[in-house]
Motif scaffolding. Structure first.
Motif, PDB file in Angstrom:
ATOM      1  N   ALA A   1      -8.584   9.752   0.317  1.00 48.58           N
ATOM      2  CA  ALA A   1      -9.084   9.138  -0.916  1.00 48.58           C
ATOM      3  C   ALA A   1      -8.181   7.984  -1.332  1.00 48.58           C
ATOM      4  CB  ALA A   1      -9.148  10.181  -2.023  1.00 48.58           C
ATOM      5  N   SER A   2      -6.856   8.200  -1.243  1.00 51.35           N
ATOM      6  CA  SER A   2      -5.929   7.132  -1.640  1.00 51.35           C
ATOM      7  C   SER A   2      -6.124   5.929  -0.743  1.00 51.35           C
ATOM      8  CB  SER A   2      -4.476   7.564  -1.520  1.00 51.35           C
ATOM      9  OG  SER A   2      -4.332   8.915  -1.658  1.00 51.35           O
ATOM     10  N   TRP A   3      -6.263   6.206   0.546  1.00 52.14           N
ATOM     11  CA  TRP A   3      -6.391   5.101   1.491  1.00 52.14           C
ATOM     12  C   TRP A   3      -7.554   4.190   1.124  1.00 52.14           C
ATOM     13  CZ3 TRP A   3      -3.681   2.916   5.258  1.00 52.14           C
ATOM     14  CH2 TRP A   3      -4.329   2.011   6.075  1.00 52.14           C
TER      15      TRP A   3
ATOM     16  N   ARG B   1       0.810  -1.212   0.000  1.00 47.11           N
ATOM     17  CA  ARG B   1       0.000   0.000   0.000  1.00 47.11           C
ATOM     18  C   ARG B   1       0.849   1.269   0.000  1.00 47.11           C
ATOM     19  NH1 ARG B   1      -4.125  -1.927   3.780  1.00 47.11           N
ATOM     20  NH2 ARG B   1      -2.628  -1.468   5.381  1.00 47.11           N
ATOM     21  N   ARG B   2       1.954   1.204   0.733  1.00 49.01           N
ATOM     22  CA  ARG B   2       2.701   2.421   1.044  1.00 49.01           C
ATOM     23  C   ARG B   2       3.094   3.279  -0.165  1.00 49.01           C
ATOM     24  NH1 ARG B   2       7.195   0.636   4.559  1.00 49.01           N
ATOM     25  NH2 ARG B   2       5.770  -0.835   5.507  1.00 49.01           N
ATOM     26  N   PRO B   3       3.705   2.687  -1.209  1.00 50.43           N
ATOM     27  CA  PRO B   3       4.092   3.551  -2.338  1.00 50.43           C
ATOM     28  C   PRO B   3       2.895   4.284  -2.938  1.00 50.43           C
ATOM     29  CG  PRO B   3       4.943   1.330  -2.629  1.00 50.43           C
ATOM     30  CD  PRO B   3       4.073   1.296  -1.430  1.00 50.43           C
ATOM     31  N   PHE B   4       1.748   3.607  -2.966  1.00 47.02           N
ATOM     32  CA  PHE B   4       0.563   4.241  -3.545  1.00 47.02           C
ATOM     33  C   PHE B   4       0.074   5.376  -2.656  1.00 47.02           C
ATOM     34  CE2 PHE B   4       0.500  -0.015  -5.426  1.00 47.02           C
ATOM     35  CZ  PHE B   4       0.452   0.336  -6.772  1.00 47.02           C
ATOM     36  N   LEU B   5       0.155   5.161  -1.355  1.00 48.85           N
ATOM     37  CA  LEU B   5      -0.267   6.218  -0.436  1.00 48.85           C
ATOM     38  C   LEU B   5       0.644   7.430  -0.577  1.00 48.85           C
ATOM     39  CD1 LEU B   5      -1.229   4.275   2.796  1.00 48.85           C
ATOM     40  CD2 LEU B   5      -2.692   5.189   1.010  1.00 48.85           C
TER      41      LEU B   5
ATOM     42  N   SER C   1      -9.171   3.914  -1.733  1.00 49.07           N
ATOM     43  CA  SER C   1      -9.001   3.280  -3.039  1.00 49.07           C
ATOM     44  C   SER C   1      -7.987   2.137  -2.953  1.00 49.07           C
ATOM     45  CB  SER C   1      -8.543   4.335  -4.040  1.00 49.07           C
ATOM     46  OG  SER C   1      -8.250   3.752  -5.263  1.00 49.07           O
ATOM     47  N   VAL C   2      -6.831   2.437  -2.373  1.00 52.04           N
ATOM     48  CA  VAL C   2      -5.726   1.476  -2.325  1.00 52.04           C
ATOM     49  C   VAL C   2      -6.112   0.277  -1.474  1.00 52.04           C
ATOM     50  CG1 VAL C   2      -3.405   1.178  -1.419  1.00 52.04           C
ATOM     51  CG2 VAL C   2      -3.955   3.184  -2.765  1.00 52.04           C
ATOM     52  N   GLN C   3      -6.703   0.568  -0.326  1.00 53.87           N
ATOM     53  CA  GLN C   3      -7.154  -0.476   0.583  1.00 53.87           C
ATOM     54  C   GLN C   3      -8.026  -1.497  -0.138  1.00 53.87           C
ATOM     55  OE1 GLN C   3      -6.607  -0.806   3.786  1.00 53.87           O
ATOM     56  NE2 GLN C   3      -8.420  -1.439   4.895  1.00 53.87           N
ATOM     57  N   ARG C   4      -8.998  -0.971  -0.886  1.00 54.83           N
ATOM     58  CA  ARG C   4      -9.958  -1.846  -1.539  1.00 54.83           C
ATOM     59  C   ARG C   4      -9.315  -2.628  -2.662  1.00 54.83           C
ATOM     60  NH1 ARG C   4     -14.513   1.055  -4.050  1.00 54.83           N
ATOM     61  NH2 ARG C   4     -14.056  -0.175  -5.899  1.00 54.83           N
ATOM     62  N   HIS C   5      -8.570  -1.938  -3.521  1.00 53.11           N
ATOM     63  CA  HIS C   5      -8.103  -2.605  -4.734  1.00 53.11           C
ATOM     64  C   HIS C   5      -6.936  -3.542  -4.487  1.00 53.11           C
ATOM     65  CE1 HIS C   5     -10.449   0.778  -6.452  1.00 53.11           C
ATOM     66  NE2 HIS C   5     -10.919  -0.243  -7.125  1.00 53.11           N
ATOM     67  N   ILE C   6      -6.113  -3.233  -3.479  1.00 52.42           N
ATOM     68  CA  ILE C   6      -5.001  -4.141  -3.202  1.00 52.42           C
ATOM     69  C   ILE C   6      -5.521  -5.434  -2.583  1.00 52.42           C
ATOM     70  CG2 ILE C   6      -3.002  -4.454  -1.697  1.00 52.42           C
ATOM     71  CD1 ILE C   6      -2.035  -1.784  -2.598  1.00 52.42           C
ATOM     72  N   LYS C   7      -6.592  -5.318  -1.828  1.00 51.35           N
ATOM     73  CA  LYS C   7      -7.192  -6.516  -1.254  1.00 51.35           C
ATOM     74  C   LYS C   7      -7.724  -7.439  -2.348  1.00 51.35           C
ATOM     75  CE  LYS C   7      -9.299  -6.875   3.253  1.00 51.35           C
ATOM     76  NZ  LYS C   7     -10.088  -6.098   4.211  1.00 51.35           N
TER      77      LYS C   7
END
Lengths: 317, 225
Positions: free
Chosen positions: A302-304, A234-238, A306-312
């Motif tokens: 917003a990133s959190w 997640r981190r790089p995307f955040l 989005s990223v949370q959902r899609h990485i899962k």
């Protein structure tokens, strides 16, 4: 090779955690640099979206400082009746001066009034023909700090109207209270728009990151296969989201200042006609920090999501 | 090290992929998993790496029952094993060094440790001088060896390989199998899924044969020959 897994000692692990943070923070900036097309577009849209609420805010701030200034000018003009004599006039002056509401009082005698009128109107020839001076004595009341608002001034106006020897009391706050209610309405409309624009910010950031995640799907799968936690992926995307916020916020600030200079110039042209010095208020340091915090906060939030959902969703198969 | 107890796996809308499979791969043991395509080899390996969950039965890895492992514990499980894939699964836009370093980076090793261990792993597979190259510039056999270096860099106790020689010629395949034997000799449990029967026959190790989702054990080369 030894099979015993040498566990990483926690101080090293802790230190490396932060080293990675810094690395990922910087490398995500590099990532933006490598895909300038889409990231520039996203940041530009963010900048524009954020500059509008900031400009609204500035407009309201300037308007309210202007109305405060105008309110401080609140004064009552008391026109006395024609047949008042000198003694009554002095008594009236004393009586008014003693009131709480009145800070100071100036007397413009009918002669003074006539002289001023002659000067400013240029009708001296015509005025000379008049058999008597038609102007009344005038008392100009400056109000005390506490009474410099439309309601208090109006109350005083009503009261004075009822007094003998007073012909008329004029108060120039009617338009001010209208302006107040107009600006209240405008600020309510603006807050609705601000909400919509912030929603746009959230949607833009989350969609951009969604596309970024999908385009790196296979990389994410590999990372998961070798044991990376969701947090690590997640981190790089955040951080990318964070940079969107930072750069979008700065852009909004620049746009806001351009808009400010431009409208100051336009108002100055107007101000010259009215002999009025125009000086608009910009964003001060606190408000700038506020803007940046809001930009980064919205973008990160917003990133959190989005990223949370899609990485899962991405699982190696 | 790896123990299956009456494990079944059914994919929705299809036949049973695994039927009551039981076996035990002990610590430091090396074994092959064979069977024709569609026999369930991949499914079995996916159960070990928690990419899939069993429909019934229990899967034990390193003393831990992983059949109901919560999502958040999966990364820790995968760090305990090295996995090698037929299609290598390398990151094509990163150098060989970065690819091999990935498990160590994830685990939070210090830079100096990472450099030392990656160099050792690359040296082991004979690719030390290619450390700065991109995987795309390497041949299939070299890419596979990068994948192996990445799997062993963390010194795992378990090594899983899914058709590691699928795209390689017999010479290279044998080399790679010899490499696995070396790791096995220092105590790593190795499980290799392969359909390269002639090659397997040359190596004297336990064989698990999957047929229509059913598992049977065969002992070493002597019986097979």
């Amino acid at each position: 090779m030894q099979t015993n897994r040498a566990k990483v000692a926690w101080p090293v692990r802790f230190a490396m955690y932060w080293v990675r943070h810094v690395q990922q923070c910087i490398s995500s900036l590099g990532e933006l640099w490598r895909t300038p097309g889409s990231s520039l577009l996203t940041m530009a849209v963010l900048g524009v979206c954020l500059s509008l609420p900031a400009s609204f805010y500035l407009a309201m701030k300037n308007l309210s400082s202007l109305t405060a200034y105008w309110q401080s000018e609140t004064q009552l003009t008391v026109y006395l009746s024609q047949n008042i004599d000198q003694l009554q006039l002095q008594a009236m002056q004393k009586q008014l001066e003693l009131r709480d509401e009145v800070a100071s009082l100036s007397h413009i005698s009918k002669e003074q009034g006539l002289a001023e009128f002659e000067q400013s109107s240029g009708f001296d020839d015509v005025l000379a023909l008049l058999p008597y001076n038609p102007l009344p004595d005038v008392l100009v009341l400056q109000l005390n700090e506490a009474y410099r608002n439309a309601e208090a001034a109006k109350r005083l106006q009503q009261e004075l109207r009822g007094m003998d020897q007073i012909e008329r009391v004029s108060l120039d706050v009617e338009w001010l209270s209208r302006l107040n209610s107009l600006s209240n309405m405008a600020s309510q409309m603006a807050s609705l728009l601000v909400l919509l624009l912030l929603a746009a910010v959230v949607l833009i950031v989350s969609n951009t990151l969604r596309l970024g995640i999908l385009s790196r799907r296979s990389e994410i799968e590999v990372m998961k296969l070798v044991g990376a936690t969701d947090g690590f992926i997640r981190r790089p995307f955040l951080y990318i989201g964070f940079w969107y916020g930072v750069i979008g916020g700065l852009l909004a600030w620049v746009l806001c200042n351009v808009l400010l200079l431009w409208s100051e110039f336009a108002l100055q042209q107007l101000g010259i006609l009215y002999q009025y010095q125009v000086q608009l208020l910009g964003l001060d340091i606190n408000e700038f920090v506020g803007l940046m915090v809001m930009a980064c906060g919205m973008s990160l939030l917003a990133s959190w999501f989005s990223v949370q959902r899609h990485i899962k969703e991405i699982e190696p198969s | 090290m790896i123990r299956f107890e009456q494990v079944s796996k059914v994919y929705p809308g299809s036949k049973q992929a695994l039927q009551k499979v039981s076996f035990h791969l002990e610590q430091g043991q090396m074994a092959f998993l064979t069977g024709h395509s569609g026999a369930g080899k991949s499914t079995l390996l996916k159960l070990i790496t928690a990419m899939e969950r069993p429909s019934a039965g229990q899967v034990w890895v390193a003393g831990q029952d992983i059949s109901r492992l919560p999502r958040t514990k999966v990364p820790a499980l995968r760090r305990q094993m090295g996995v090698i894939f037929q299609d290598h699964k390398l990151l094509m836009d990163r150098s060989v060094f970065d690819n091999v370093a990935l498990p160590l980076v994830i685990e939070g090793y210090a830079m100096s440790d990472i450099r030392r261990r990656v160099s050792a792993a690359l040296d082991k597979v004979g690719l030390l001088e290619k450390a700065t190259a991109l995987p795309i510039a390497l041949s299939g056999g070299e890419q596979q060896r990068v994948g192996i270096a990445r799997a062993v860099v963390n010194k795992p106790a378990i090594l899983i390989a899914d058709e590691p020689t699928g795209n390689l010629d017999p010479m290279l395949s044998l080399e790679i199998f010899k490499l696995f034997e070396e790791f096995n000799r220092v105590g790593v449990a190795v499980l290799i899924a392969s359909h390269d029967l002639s090659l397997i026959a040359k190596l004297h190790h336990q064989r698990f044969v999957l047929n229509q989702g059913l598992l049977s054990c065969e002992q070493g080369a002597a019986d097979a020959d």
